[in-house]
Design a protein around this motif. Structure first.
Motif, short mmCIF file in Angstrom:
data_model
loop_
_atom_site.label_atom_id
_atom_site.label_comp_id
_atom_site.label_asym_id
_atom_site.label_seq_id
_atom_site.Cartn_x
_atom_site.Cartn_y
_atom_site.Cartn_z
N UNK A 194 25.70 34.30 -11.77
CA UNK A 194 25.67 35.72 -12.06
C UNK A 194 25.47 36.55 -10.81
N UNK A 195 24.64 36.07 -9.93
CA UNK A 195 24.34 36.80 -8.70
C UNK A 195 25.57 37.01 -7.83
N UNK A 196 26.48 36.04 -7.86
CA UNK A 196 27.67 36.19 -7.02
C UNK A 196 28.85 36.72 -7.82
N UNK A 197 28.53 37.49 -8.86
CA UNK A 197 29.60 38.21 -9.53
C UNK A 197 29.92 37.75 -10.92
N UNK A 198 29.12 36.87 -11.48
CA UNK A 198 29.40 36.39 -12.83
C UNK A 198 28.81 37.26 -13.91
N UNK A 199 27.78 38.03 -13.53
CA UNK A 199 27.10 38.83 -14.52
C UNK A 199 26.15 37.99 -15.35
N UNK A 200 25.81 38.47 -16.56
CA UNK A 200 24.98 37.69 -17.46
C UNK A 200 23.51 38.06 -17.42
N UNK A 201 22.73 37.37 -18.25
CA UNK A 201 21.32 37.70 -18.42
C UNK A 201 20.52 37.48 -17.14
N UNK A 202 20.82 36.37 -16.48
CA UNK A 202 20.11 36.06 -15.24
C UNK A 202 20.35 37.16 -14.21
N UNK A 203 21.58 37.59 -14.15
CA UNK A 203 21.95 38.65 -13.22
C UNK A 203 21.19 39.94 -13.54
N UNK A 204 21.05 40.20 -14.82
CA UNK A 204 20.30 41.39 -15.26
C UNK A 204 18.89 41.35 -14.70
N UNK A 205 18.28 40.19 -14.81
CA UNK A 205 16.91 40.03 -14.32
C UNK A 205 16.84 40.28 -12.82
N UNK A 206 17.80 39.73 -12.10
CA UNK A 206 17.77 39.87 -10.65
C UNK A 206 18.06 41.32 -10.24
N UNK A 207 19.11 41.88 -10.83
CA UNK A 207 19.54 43.22 -10.45
C UNK A 207 18.45 44.27 -10.72
N UNK A 208 17.88 44.22 -11.91
CA UNK A 208 16.89 45.25 -12.27
C UNK A 208 15.48 44.80 -11.94
N UNK A 209 15.16 43.57 -12.32
CA UNK A 209 13.79 43.11 -12.13
C UNK A 209 13.45 42.95 -10.65
N UNK A 210 14.37 42.44 -9.86
CA UNK A 210 14.07 42.15 -8.47
C UNK A 210 14.42 43.31 -7.55
N UNK A 211 15.68 43.75 -7.61
CA UNK A 211 16.10 44.79 -6.66
C UNK A 211 15.55 46.17 -7.00
N UNK A 212 15.35 46.44 -8.30
CA UNK A 212 14.93 47.80 -8.66
C UNK A 212 13.52 47.85 -9.22
N UNK A 213 12.77 46.78 -9.06
CA UNK A 213 11.37 46.75 -9.49
C UNK A 213 11.18 47.10 -10.96
N UNK A 214 12.16 46.77 -11.81
CA UNK A 214 12.00 47.02 -13.25
C UNK A 214 11.39 45.78 -13.88
N UNK A 215 10.07 45.66 -13.73
CA UNK A 215 9.40 44.47 -14.21
C UNK A 215 9.62 44.24 -15.70
N UNK A 216 9.68 45.33 -16.45
CA UNK A 216 9.88 45.22 -17.91
C UNK A 216 11.15 44.47 -18.23
N UNK A 217 12.24 44.79 -17.52
CA UNK A 217 13.52 44.12 -17.76
C UNK A 217 13.40 42.64 -17.44
#
Lengths: 341, 220
Positions: free
Chosen positions: B169-192
């Protein structure tokens, strides 16, 4: 009678790393059609390896194995399958498919011979009836006793109406009750069905009750072949004597052995088995023969009497006379205690 | 904060679910078939009683070892040309399922091979002694006796694939894991992040139970 299996100078060698090990060394032996043939010997004597060359679960290193007059040692593929269809086999640990029902285990052998689907179910039922397990058809092997598992294995082995049944220590993993159950099943099958049975065992009791002829193996070689009765009555080789001695293992109390110095094991064959040799000796020589232990066994319906006697209070000259007299009527060996009798 | 989390989830969750489902669906289905075949091939070409072929076995085994030694994230990059050749794009869930399929196939193959090796030699010997041909033994003996361990292997591979899907997902696949990384990690959205973790935990738990259940059904 004609020979159905013939080993011609069969040799099997194993290589473990750089070590060569001869499991079977130059065995020549013929097994007659319809025989109940026993192969006995201590573990590691090469019995299993030899028998496995008949259906090529083990390829011999050299020599030939002839089944029905045909050299089978080079068979491959379809021809090998065809040979194995004619030869059923049962094993010490039953080797049933654990995750398949009793029905499927037997049906497997029928599928191996490409039996038409419609004929499989009735044939499986017949086979299970033969071994008395038709009510266990839907069960899995895990819920059967050892004897029952071996009977399922027998049904599987007989599925394709083989001419030969190989039994590799088929009762050695079973308790006496289950052993008797399997032995009975084999006897019944042998009576109703013209099959040649080759049975490996180290159990002297099984050998006694089943075999027509016996080959005794030791260190990869056949050291003695003969009728079961003769081998039990007059074992010639040391391994055969060891086997028979186990039968005469009376486990005498130590005090008895210490008290009785002059012990002899008498073996009476057939016509002499019922003779009153002991009382005859007493009358004729006016001497005491004390019976320490004894029994009459029946080997394939023929009586074989074994007595352990003690010669007491006899002068040396008389002792020799008595022994000579007995020797004419029975086989006599000095008895030196259970372990080295 | 909770409102923010819910808003992101409302906008992104279904798309992420869909992408994960595509990645998982394609790679799981394909690797199941290919992995089983390769696993049996590894076993059968190694075993004397069947189709022993040392050359073929060494080649297959070598390839499996080669692929298994590459960390998954590198494998994704490494297989990009192949991915492009096969699906015509390097991004998106379908593209991501190419390296996932490859990784899962070799992983499953090794596990299946191990399960087959554990089948009792005596049972195989007895089957050979009946005169059965190899394919019948494969279907009626090996497959049956190894079924419980194969079911467990499939479960392990499925759960492993969920992890892979996050990396893919991180390299362009998308998906739930990607959601966690994109919002949870890069944007500090711990809730996501917490939410996606909960979702993944639930999926893994259910998969494991299902796998154990199937394995027990095959065991008698």
């Amino acid at each position: 009678m004609s020979e159905i299996i013939k080993f011609d100078n069969v040799e099997v060698e194993f290589t473990r790393g750089s070590e060569r090990f001869t499991a079977v060394g130059g065995v020549s032996l013929s097994i007659e059609k319809g025989e109940f043939f026993g192969i006995v010997g201590a573990s590691g004597a090469g019995k299993s390896t030899l028998v496995r060359t008949i259906n090529l679960l083990q390829r011999p290193t050299s020599g030939r194995v002839l089944v029905d007059g045909r050299d089978v040692t080079a068979l491959k593929g379809r021809e090998l399958s065809a040979l194995r269809l004619k030869i059923g086999m049962i094993f010490q640990h039953f080797n049933l498919i654990r995750n398949a029902t009793v029905f499927d285990n037997v049906a497997f052998a029928l599928e191996a011979s490409s039996t038409p689907r419609a004929q499989i179910a009735p044939r499986v039922v017949d086979l299970l009836r033969l071994v008395g397990l038709e009510d266990k058809i839907r069960l899995y092997p895990g819920s059967l006793s050892g004897g029952q598992k071996q009977r399922v294995a027998i049904a599987r082995a007989l599925a394709n109406k083989p001419e030969i049944l190989l039994c590799d220590e088929a009762t050695s993993a079973l308790d006496p009750d289950n052993t008797a159950e399997v032995v009975e099943a084999l006897k019944r099958i042998k009576e109703s069905y013209p099959i040649t049975v080759v049975f490996i065992t180290h159990q002297e009791q099984v050998a006694r009750s089943l075999f027509d002829r016996i080959a005794v193996m030791d260190k990869g070689r056949v050291v003695e072949v003969g009728y079961a009765y003769d081998i039990f009555a007059h074992p010639k080789s040391q391994p055969a004597r060891d086997l028979v001695a186990r039968a005469a293992d009376y486990e005498l109390p130590r005090e008895v052995l210490e008290r009785e110095k002059d012990l002899f094991l008498l073996t009476f064959k057939e016509e002499h088995a019922y003779d009153a040799v002991i009382s005859e000796v007493a009358r004729r020589f006016g001497t005491d023969l004390s019976i320490i232990a004894g029994k009459i066994d029946y080997i394939r319906h023929k009586p074989l009497g074994v007595l352990l006697v003690s010669l007491r209070t006899v002068s040396e000259r008389k002792r020799q006379e008595v022994l000579a007299y007995i020797r004419e009527r029975a086989c006599i060996t000095e008895y030196k205690g259970a372990s080295n009798a | 904060m909770l409102e923010q989390t819910l808003r992101i989830l409302r906008n992104e969750l279904w798309k992420a679910f869909y992408e994960t489902a595509v990645m998982m669906g394609i790679s799981f289905a394909l690797s199941l078939v290919l992995g089983l075949l390769l696993g049996f091939a590894l076993y059968l070409t190694e075993t004397g009683a069947f189709f022993k072929n040392r050359a073929l076995n060494s080649i297959a085994s070598g390839i499996v070892n080669f692929i298994r030694s590459i960390p998954f994230i590198i494998l994704v990059v490494f297989t990009l040309p192949l991915t492009f050749y096969l699906v015509g794009t390097k991004i998106g869930p379908v593209a991501a399922s190419v390296p996932m399929t490859i990784a899962a196939t070799v992983f499953l193959a090794r596990l299946v091979e191990g399960g087959l090796k554990e089948v009792d030699d005596g049972v195989i010997e007895a089957a050979l002694a009946t005169g059965a041909r190899s394919l019948l033994i494969v279907r009626k003996v090996l497959l049956r006796e190894a079924a419980p361990s194969i079911a467990r292997a499939v479960t392990v591979v499925f759960i492993n694939l969920i992890g892979c899907s996050a990396m893919a997902g991180m390299v362009g696949g998308g998906g739930i894991g990607n959601l966690a990384v994109q919002y949870g990690y890069y944007r500090y959205e711990t809730g996501v992040m917490v939410f996606t973790i909960v979702v993944l935990v639930v999926i893994v738990q259910i998969s494991q139970h299902l796998g154990d259940y199937v394995a027990s059904k095959f065991t008698h």
